[in-house]
Design an enzyme around this catalytic site. Structure first.
Site, mmCIF file in Angstrom:
data_model
loop_
_atom_site.group_PDB
_atom_site.id
_atom_site.type_symbol
_atom_site.label_atom_id
_atom_site.label_comp_id
_atom_site.label_asym_id
_atom_site.label_seq_id
_atom_site.Cartn_x
_atom_site.Cartn_y
_atom_site.Cartn_z
ATOM 1 N N HIS A 17 -3.144 34.072 -5.652
ATOM 2 C CA HIS A 17 -3.557 34.746 -6.892
ATOM 3 C C HIS A 17 -2.425 35.658 -7.387
ATOM 4 C CE1 HIS A 17 -7.899 34.369 -5.233
ATOM 5 N NE2 HIS A 17 -7.771 33.481 -6.208
ATOM 6 N N ARG A 91 -3.709 23.975 -8.142
ATOM 7 C CA ARG A 91 -2.938 23.699 -6.918
ATOM 8 C C ARG A 91 -2.790 22.193 -6.786
ATOM 9 N NH1 ARG A 91 -7.265 27.015 -3.787
ATOM 10 N NH2 ARG A 91 -8.343 25.640 -5.209
ATOM 11 N N SER A 129 -9.409 31.154 -1.447
ATOM 12 C CA SER A 129 -10.218 32.255 -0.889
ATOM 13 C C SER A 129 -11.238 31.690 0.093
ATOM 14 C CB SER A 129 -10.962 32.994 -2.003
ATOM 15 O OG SER A 129 -10.058 33.578 -2.884
#
Ligand code: PNS
Length: 160
Positions: A17, A91, A129
């Site tokens: 992030h 990603r 996460s």
């Protein structure tokens, strides 16, 4: 003045992030990192804890980055914030389908707001996460994947 929203759960903030924040802060005059308040998800970190992490990690590092929490439709929040763009980190190819759907739905809801996809550094291309939480919960090391403060808070929360 260009303003973009970088929305997400940020539960917790990862180095991936931060990489996206750094890249976006160079592109836009102002970036608002916006934490979704999602009543349907039980987060590991409360919204207040996530805001505090942003205050301690993001605020001192980037002059043109603000942070906030929001609920409801992202495009409404972006419009109310007078932002022209939504930033999303992308990603692997696996992210693409969901992100594509979301970007096009958001465009349908508000054609004036553009979604901009940013790619993180290769070393973060597998980082999420969700995986950070899973690895930490199972006793694995997340060193180098999240800021040190997040690592400490994870260990404290999981009582390791
Ligand atoms: O970090 P995440 O969980 O991948 O972020 C997802 C987020 C917050 C960007 C998405 O869930 C969102 O925008 N939620 C707000 C509600 C909304 O606008 N839904 C319609 C999206 S097409």
């Amino acid at each position: 003045m260009t303003r973009a929203i970088y929305p997400g759960s940020f539960d917790p903030l990862t180095n991936g992030h931060i990489d996206i924040i750094e890249r976006s802060a160079r592109l836009f005059d102002e970036l608002v990192v916006a934490i979704l308040t999602n009543p349907q998800k039980v987060p590991l970190f409360s919204v207040d804890e996530r805001l505090e992490i942003m205050r301690r990690i993001v605020q001192p590092r980037f002059k043109n980055v603000r942070f906030d929490a929001f609920h409801g439709l992202l495009v409404d929040y972006a419009r109310d914030s007078q932002a022209q763009a939504i930033v999303r980190g992308i990603r692997a190819i696996a992210d693409y389908e969901f992100e594509f759907e979301m970007a096009l739905m958001n465009r349908r809801l508000n054609p004036d707001i553009e979604t901009v996809f940013m790619m993180p550094a290769e070393s973060y291309s597998y980082l999420s996460s969700r995986l950070v939480k899973e690895v930490a919960q199972l006793g694995g090391s997340v060193k180098g994947l999240v800021p040190e403060l997040v690592e400490e808070l994870l260990l404290k929360k999981l009582k390791r």
